[in-house]
Design a protein around this motif. Sequence first.
Motif, PDB file in Angstrom:
ATOM      1  N   ALA A 103       0.867  -1.233  -0.151  1.00 27.46           N
ATOM      2  CA  ALA A 103      -0.159   0.041  -0.009  1.00 27.46           C
ATOM      3  C   ALA A 103       0.846   1.242  -0.028  1.00 27.46           C
ATOM      4  O   ALA A 103       0.270   2.373  -0.438  1.00 27.46           O
ATOM      5  CB  ALA A 103      -0.839  -0.071   1.294  1.00 27.46           C
ATOM      6  N   GLN A 104       2.125   1.009   0.403  1.00 32.32           N
ATOM      7  CA  GLN A 104       3.052   2.445   0.375  1.00 32.32           C
ATOM      8  C   GLN A 104       3.592   2.489  -1.067  1.00 32.32           C
ATOM      9  O   GLN A 104       4.224   3.604  -1.084  1.00 32.32           O
ATOM     10  CB  GLN A 104       4.062   1.974   1.342  1.00 32.32           C
ATOM     11  CG  GLN A 104       3.570   1.976   2.979  1.00 32.32           C
ATOM     12  CD  GLN A 104       4.989   1.875   3.736  1.00 32.32           C
ATOM     13  OE1 GLN A 104       5.898   2.461   3.743  1.00 32.32           O
ATOM     14  NE2 GLN A 104       4.726   0.936   4.785  1.00 32.32           N
ATOM     15  N   VAL A 105       3.452   1.666  -1.768  1.00 29.55           N
ATOM     16  CA  VAL A 105       4.139   1.833  -3.173  1.00 29.55           C
ATOM     17  C   VAL A 105       3.390   2.515  -4.046  1.00 29.55           C
ATOM     18  O   VAL A 105       2.233   2.193  -4.644  1.00 29.55           O
ATOM     19  CB  VAL A 105       4.463   0.312  -3.862  1.00 29.55           C
ATOM     20  CG1 VAL A 105       4.895   0.557  -5.282  1.00 29.55           C
ATOM     21  CG2 VAL A 105       5.204  -0.376  -2.975  1.00 29.55           C
ATOM     22  N   PRO A 106       3.922   3.943  -4.236  1.00 26.45           N
ATOM     23  CA  PRO A 106       2.970   4.982  -5.255  1.00 26.45           C
ATOM     24  C   PRO A 106       2.288   4.352  -6.255  1.00 26.45           C
ATOM     25  O   PRO A 106       1.163   4.293  -6.739  1.00 26.45           O
ATOM     26  CB  PRO A 106       3.915   6.008  -5.548  1.00 26.45           C
ATOM     27  CG  PRO A 106       4.865   5.993  -4.216  1.00 26.45           C
ATOM     28  CD  PRO A 106       5.088   4.574  -4.173  1.00 26.45           C
ATOM     29  N   GLU A 107       2.990   3.689  -7.351  1.00 24.20           N
ATOM     30  CA  GLU A 107       2.637   3.114  -8.797  1.00 24.20           C
ATOM     31  C   GLU A 107       1.642   1.835  -8.396  1.00 24.20           C
ATOM     32  O   GLU A 107       1.049   1.513  -9.673  1.00 24.20           O
ATOM     33  CB  GLU A 107       3.871   2.698  -9.468  1.00 24.20           C
ATOM     34  CG  GLU A 107       4.799   1.710  -8.899  1.00 24.20           C
ATOM     35  CD  GLU A 107       6.209   2.347  -8.283  1.00 24.20           C
ATOM     36  OE1 GLU A 107       7.095   2.010  -8.514  1.00 24.20           O
ATOM     37  OE2 GLU A 107       5.799   3.407  -7.432  1.00 24.20           O
ATOM     38  N   ALA A 108       1.613   1.346  -7.377  1.00 25.90           N
ATOM     39  CA  ALA A 108       0.654   0.222  -7.025  1.00 25.90           C
ATOM     40  C   ALA A 108      -0.733   0.657  -6.610  1.00 25.90           C
ATOM     41  O   ALA A 108      -1.672  -0.063  -6.713  1.00 25.90           O
ATOM     42  CB  ALA A 108       1.423  -0.662  -5.990  1.00 25.90           C
ATOM     43  N   VAL A 109      -0.925   1.899  -6.299  1.00 27.65           N
ATOM     44  CA  VAL A 109      -2.286   2.328  -5.901  1.00 27.65           C
ATOM     45  C   VAL A 109      -3.043   2.326  -6.798  1.00 27.65           C
ATOM     46  O   VAL A 109      -3.113   2.614  -8.110  1.00 27.65           O
ATOM     47  CB  VAL A 109      -2.151   3.863  -5.377  1.00 27.65           C
ATOM     48  CG1 VAL A 109      -3.545   4.269  -4.953  1.00 27.65           C
ATOM     49  CG2 VAL A 109      -1.400   3.795  -4.072  1.00 27.65           C
ATOM     50  N   GLY A 110      -4.368   1.689  -6.759  1.00 29.15           N
ATOM     51  CA  GLY A 110      -5.604   1.675  -7.824  1.00 29.15           C
ATOM     52  C   GLY A 110      -5.267   0.601  -9.025  1.00 29.15           C
ATOM     53  O   GLY A 110      -6.069   0.408  -9.802  1.00 29.15           O
ATOM     54  N   GLN A 111      -4.113  -0.251  -8.658  1.00 31.52           N
ATOM     55  CA  GLN A 111      -3.867  -1.393  -9.527  1.00 31.52           C
ATOM     56  C   GLN A 111      -4.162  -2.636  -9.069  1.00 31.52           C
ATOM     57  O   GLN A 111      -5.017  -2.830  -8.087  1.00 31.52           O
ATOM     58  CB  GLN A 111      -2.326  -1.401 -10.015  1.00 31.52           C
ATOM     59  CG  GLN A 111      -1.668  -0.110 -10.488  1.00 31.52           C
ATOM     60  CD  GLN A 111      -2.345   0.441 -11.755  1.00 31.52           C
ATOM     61  OE1 GLN A 111      -2.312  -0.211 -12.882  1.00 31.52           O
ATOM     62  NE2 GLN A 111      -3.028   1.688 -11.703  1.00 31.52           N
ATOM     63  N   ASN A 112      -3.893  -3.788  -9.743  1.00 28.75           N
ATOM     64  CA  ASN A 112      -4.302  -5.007  -9.496  1.00 28.75           C
ATOM     65  C   ASN A 112      -3.347  -5.733  -8.355  1.00 28.75           C
ATOM     66  O   ASN A 112      -2.231  -5.518  -8.728  1.00 28.75           O
ATOM     67  CB  ASN A 112      -4.455  -5.878 -10.640  1.00 28.75           C
ATOM     68  CG  ASN A 112      -5.643  -5.625 -11.515  1.00 28.75           C
ATOM     69  OD1 ASN A 112      -6.735  -5.271 -10.978  1.00 28.75           O
ATOM     70  ND2 ASN A 112      -5.475  -5.996 -13.037  1.00 28.75           N
ATOM     71  N   TRP A 113      -3.883  -6.201  -7.186  1.00 27.83           N
ATOM     72  CA  TRP A 113      -3.032  -6.807  -6.335  1.00 27.83           C
ATOM     73  C   TRP A 113      -3.212  -8.353  -6.252  1.00 27.83           C
ATOM     74  O   TRP A 113      -4.465  -8.626  -6.041  1.00 27.83           O
ATOM     75  CB  TRP A 113      -3.187  -6.070  -4.838  1.00 27.83           C
ATOM     76  CG  TRP A 113      -2.913  -4.526  -4.935  1.00 27.83           C
ATOM     77  CD1 TRP A 113      -2.451  -3.783  -5.991  1.00 27.83           C
ATOM     78  CD2 TRP A 113      -2.708  -3.963  -3.580  1.00 27.83           C
ATOM     79  NE1 TRP A 113      -2.049  -2.879  -5.422  1.00 27.83           N
ATOM     80  CE2 TRP A 113      -2.489  -2.632  -4.050  1.00 27.83           C
ATOM     81  CE3 TRP A 113      -3.048  -4.450  -2.447  1.00 27.83           C
ATOM     82  CZ2 TRP A 113      -2.200  -1.572  -2.972  1.00 27.83           C
ATOM     83  CZ3 TRP A 113      -2.796  -3.145  -1.381  1.00 27.83           C
ATOM     84  CH2 TRP A 113      -2.330  -1.821  -1.805  1.00 27.83           C
ATOM     85  N   ARG A 114      -2.284  -8.902  -6.534  1.00 23.43           N
ATOM     86  CA  ARG A 114      -2.230 -10.558  -6.540  1.00 23.43           C
ATOM     87  C   ARG A 114      -1.678 -11.169  -5.400  1.00 23.43           C
ATOM     88  O   ARG A 114      -0.772 -11.025  -5.211  1.00 23.43           O
ATOM     89  CB  ARG A 114      -1.545 -11.117  -7.822  1.00 23.43           C
ATOM     90  CG  ARG A 114      -1.297 -12.377  -8.225  1.00 23.43           C
ATOM     91  CD  ARG A 114      -0.610 -12.867  -9.298  1.00 23.43           C
ATOM     92  NE  ARG A 114      -0.317 -14.211  -9.458  1.00 23.43           N
ATOM     93  CZ  ARG A 114      -1.082 -15.156 -10.122  1.00 23.43           C
ATOM     94  NH1 ARG A 114      -1.915 -14.800 -10.530  1.00 23.43           N
ATOM     95  NH2 ARG A 114      -0.799 -16.408  -9.901  1.00 23.43           N
ATOM     96  N   SER A 115      -2.657 -11.694  -4.626  1.00 21.10           N
ATOM     97  CA  SER A 115      -2.093 -12.522  -3.459  1.00 21.10           C
ATOM     98  C   SER A 115      -1.550 -14.073  -3.834  1.00 21.10           C
ATOM     99  O   SER A 115      -2.344 -14.646  -4.823  1.00 21.10           O
ATOM    100  CB  SER A 115      -3.645 -12.693  -2.622  1.00 21.10           C
ATOM    101  OG  SER A 115      -3.309 -13.652  -1.407  1.00 21.10           O
ATOM    102  N   VAL A 116      -0.680 -14.402  -3.230  1.00 17.83           N
ATOM    103  CA  VAL A 116       0.229 -15.390  -3.421  1.00 17.83           C
ATOM    104  C   VAL A 116       0.793 -16.169  -2.102  1.00 17.83           C
ATOM    105  O   VAL A 116       0.365 -15.463  -1.064  1.00 17.83           O
ATOM    106  CB  VAL A 116       1.407 -15.180  -4.235  1.00 17.83           C
ATOM    107  CG1 VAL A 116       1.120 -14.664  -5.586  1.00 17.83           C
ATOM    108  CG2 VAL A 116       2.475 -14.197  -3.605  1.00 17.83           C
ATOM    109  N   ASN A 117       0.931 -17.149  -2.329  1.00 16.04           N
ATOM    110  CA  ASN A 117       1.198 -17.986  -1.030  1.00 16.04           C
ATOM    111  C   ASN A 117       2.734 -17.908  -0.554  1.00 16.04           C
ATOM    112  O   ASN A 117       2.669 -18.412   0.675  1.00 16.04           O
ATOM    113  CB  ASN A 117       1.106 -19.573  -1.225  1.00 16.04           C
ATOM    114  CG  ASN A 117      -0.578 -19.642  -1.810  1.00 16.04           C
ATOM    115  OD1 ASN A 117      -1.355 -19.144  -0.922  1.00 16.04           O
ATOM    116  ND2 ASN A 117      -0.855 -20.272  -2.547  1.00 16.04           N
ATOM    117  N   ASN A 118       3.651 -17.528  -1.425  1.00 16.58           N
ATOM    118  CA  ASN A 118       5.223 -17.507  -0.646  1.00 16.58           C
ATOM    119  C   ASN A 118       5.918 -16.566  -1.484  1.00 16.58           C
ATOM    120  O   ASN A 118       5.513 -16.160  -2.708  1.00 16.58           O
ATOM    121  CB  ASN A 118       5.437 -19.073  -0.596  1.00 16.58           C
ATOM    122  CG  ASN A 118       5.614 -19.727  -2.009  1.00 16.58           C
ATOM    123  OD1 ASN A 118       6.221 -19.329  -3.148  1.00 16.58           O
ATOM    124  ND2 ASN A 118       4.815 -20.725  -2.167  1.00 16.58           N
TER     125      ASN A 118
END
Length: 322
Positions: free
Chosen positions: A28-43
């Motif tokens: 959430a602190q990464v500026p360019e990631a705001v409003g983009q797709n976040w992919r949850s992974v296991n490791n």
Amino acid sequence: MADSRAQAPTRTYSYLGPRGTFTEAALAQVPEAVGQNWRSVNNVGEALGDVIAGRSDGAVIAIENSIEGGVSVAQDALATMPGLRIVGEYLVPVNFVLVARPGTKLEDVKVVNAHPVAYAQCHSWLDATLPDHGHIPATSNVAAASALFETELADAAIAPPRIVDSYDVEVLARAIGDNPNAVTRFLHVSRTTDIPAPTGADKTSLVAELPVDRAGALLELLQQFSTRGVNMSLIESRPIGDALGRYRFIIDADGHITDERVADALLGVRRFSPGVMFLGSYPRADKSPIEFDEKYADGVFAEAREWLSGLLAGSTSGTVSP
């Protein structure tokens, strides 16, 4: 009229999930990631594999904790998965709560779900409060809590305080971490070959192997930095795995690759260690300006090169006339 303006391309970022983890807080602190797709992974391996395969444009991974030290699985992955570049780092304060299914009391807790790192950071509290408890390892701090509703093997879980926003759990105890000042450092990793511009508060990361196993070899590696006035904020050894006694070193050096002293140190490391891997130069999360002796300033290195050029040009004084 239809809006004909070009839409910005949608980017994807991988992180250790599920939602609510400390890694998500770092992302959430990464500026360019705001409003983009976040992919949850296991490791960590899956997160970095996403980046290498192009499924994600970047990944955020934990690399170091102020209590437990380096995250070995992340260090090993960066050292063995080529094509990755660190472009940023972020700090997340770490604290934990003990949660359970509704209706559970603290005295009922016999077995605790917890990620191994979180468990280690709460060990003193657990030993004092639940001296006879058992431990079931979990893949993440949030997974520890979610497992309470999938199986009854554990009575409680160690989780981030924000877990109450995602799961119907009862908080049995707060601030159970042994050190209230605990912080975890996260890295933003991508495939780009572009290096972030220097800010004066930067860090350079690399991996280096000792070419031979002999007395003084490690000292020679360290001298590549000390003789250029470059401070190392981290150096950790990890086994290469091909034979006993063979190690690679994960190094964080203060400064940017465009700083003359850092560039010269990297050249020295490359001459000494053909197995060196440059991981990136990027802004420090704490934005603390790098301090160094002025005798290692860029101008000093430039003057030395000019002096040598003068000698090669035939100047008896070793200087070049303007």
